[in-house]
Design an enzyme around this catalytic site. Structure first.
Site, PDB file in Angstrom:
ATOM      1  N   LEU A  30      96.661  72.528  87.897  1.00 29.09           N
ATOM      2  CA  LEU A  30      96.633  71.158  87.285  1.00 29.09           C
ATOM      3  C   LEU A  30      97.669  71.018  86.196  1.00 29.09           C
ATOM      4  O   LEU A  30      97.859  69.706  85.795  1.00 29.09           O
ATOM      5  CB  LEU A  30      95.361  70.688  87.252  1.00 29.09           C
ATOM      6  N   PRO A  63      47.864  37.944  75.506  1.00 30.77           N
ATOM      7  CA  PRO A  63      46.575  37.967  76.166  1.00 30.77           C
ATOM      8  C   PRO A  63      46.043  36.347  76.422  1.00 30.77           C
ATOM      9  O   PRO A  63      46.217  35.670  75.306  1.00 30.77           O
ATOM     10  CB  PRO A  63      45.528  38.756  75.357  1.00 30.77           C
ATOM     11  N   GLY A  64      45.725  36.329  77.689  1.00 29.56           N
ATOM     12  CA  GLY A  64      45.168  34.852  77.913  1.00 29.56           C
ATOM     13  C   GLY A  64      45.929  33.690  78.131  1.00 29.56           C
ATOM     14  O   GLY A  64      45.701  32.707  78.659  1.00 29.56           O
ATOM     15  N   TYR A 101     111.211  63.684  85.702  1.00 28.14           N
ATOM     16  CA  TYR A 101     110.086  64.204  86.060  1.00 28.14           C
ATOM     17  C   TYR A 101     109.576  64.379  87.596  1.00 28.14           C
ATOM     18  O   TYR A 101     109.294  65.526  87.792  1.00 28.14           O
ATOM     19  CB  TYR A 101     109.076  62.970  85.816  1.00 28.14           C
TER      20      TYR A 101
END
Length: 369
Positions: free
Chosen positions: A53, A281-282, A103
């Site tokens: 690679l 709560p409640g 390249y």
């Protein structure tokens, strides 16, 4: 197997090695430009497979193309021959090998060396001509427009698009790694004398930029893109990997009152939204119904009861829920419903609704259960 990976510190090399180390028992022989050159000899002697690679993409002079892409390939193959090692060799080439530029010519020269090595030794060779590769760990401002755009957009830097109509052929790094691991098992995807990654995405440069900019906005809007499109899914994962380390999190708008809080986490264009509801709560929340909206409630902490009543009935249905036994409760249309915290601590409920909230069309009607 003993697997030699040249260019081990590069984009593809890092991803390939991470996968091999995580999923196999192979011994990885990592070789990069900073590796002690004397190790190449011992690596080539014992390698059972070579992923070549290493290469040069952006040199200071054009001569370095041939030096890096042809010269080191020549050294690698000569060292393998020295040890009479005819193991399989994969080379990372480029679609530019068909073009007349420095390249491309250097990549073609490397391919020709590999073919000659195969003819001389009988070694199996795999020539991969990759198009543009994108994904995590790709270096920005180097040779990948996607990497550069991801980096710049996540860092609030300007980007330059010369021609938004130009078409790009792209392969995702995970698809590349999947193909290379298949090649290691002798199951490479060959098309004649060239090997290819089978999944290629073709998209306009301008469309990539539009997607990336939408990803940036999505964090502000608490949304995520439609992931049905495979390229969008892969690009989104890539984009997130370029976030600055101090920006992995983002704040949410909490709607808080004496009853608790309600916070939207995520909204999507096609799969609704997810929120978290905290009830003291409640406290009872809800007492409304919808024509089209449908929801899923999941209590993850605390204890509560979800009550339903069909608009055309006086019968009240109750589902008792608890974070100790998590279960999803569907909220069907046409039923007024509420949820009450009957425990002694805060009750936390994850809520999903099939469409993102639109204040212009709320589809929510108050009615006591």
């Amino acid at each position: 197997m003993k697997v030699l990976v040249t260019g081990s510190n590069g984009f593809i090399g890092k991803n390939l090695i991470a996968e091999l180390e995580a999923t196999t028992e192979h011994e990885i022989l990592s070789y990069d430009r900073d590796t002690d050159v004397s190790l190449l000899d011992s690596y080539c002697e014992k390698a059972d497979f070579v992923f070549h690679l290493a290469g040069v993409n952006r040199p200071e002079t054009e001569a370095e193309f041939m030096m890096g892409n042809f010269g080191f390939t020549s050294t690698l193959l000569a060292t393998l021959k020295k040890h009479n090692n005819s193991c399989s060799v994969m080379i990372s080439s480029s679609i530019q090998a068909e073009l007349s530029n420095p390249y491309g010519e250097s990549k073609k020269a490397g391919e020709d060396l590999l073919k000659a090595f195969s003819n001389e030794t009988g070694a199996d060779v795999l020539i991969y001509r990759f198009p543009n590769v994108f994904g995590k760990w790709c270096r920005p401002n180097y040779n990948s427009a996607v990497a550069t755009f991801c980096h710049n957009i996540t860092h609030d830097l300007p980007i330059m698009v010369n021609d938004p109509e130009v078409m790009l052929n792209l392969v995702y790094i995970d698809d590349v790694v999947k193909e290379l691991t298949r090649a290691l098992d002798g199951k490479e995807n060959r098309q004649g004398n060239i090997c290819e990654v089978p999944t290629v995405h073709t998209i306009k440069l301008g469309d990539i930029v539009t997607l990336l900019e939408s990803f940036k906005v999505s964090r502000e809007e608490r949304s995520i893109p439609n992931m049905v499109d495979a390229f969008t899914k892969k690009l989104y994962s890539t984009y997130l990997s370029y976030l600055p380390e101090d920006q992995f999190s983002y704040p949410l708008k909490m709607n808080v009152d004496q009853r608790g809080s309600f916070t939207e986490i995520i909204r999507t264009p096609d799969r609704g939204q997810v929120s978290v509801n905290i009830s003291k709560p409640g406290i009872t929340k809800g007492n409304h119904w919808h024509h089209t909206k449908n929801e899923k409630f999941l209590v993850v902490s605390g204890t509560g009861v979800i009550r339903f009543r069909n608009l055309n009935s006086d019968k009240v249905i109750e589902y008792f829920v608890s974070g100790d036994k998590m279960e999803v409760v569907d909220i069907p249309v046409g039923y007024t419903h509420n949820i009450e915290n009957i425990g002694e601590s805060d009750m936390v409920t994850v809520m999903w609704v099939n469409e993102a909230f639109d204040p212009e069309i709320p589809d929510t009607y108050y009615l006591e259960v």
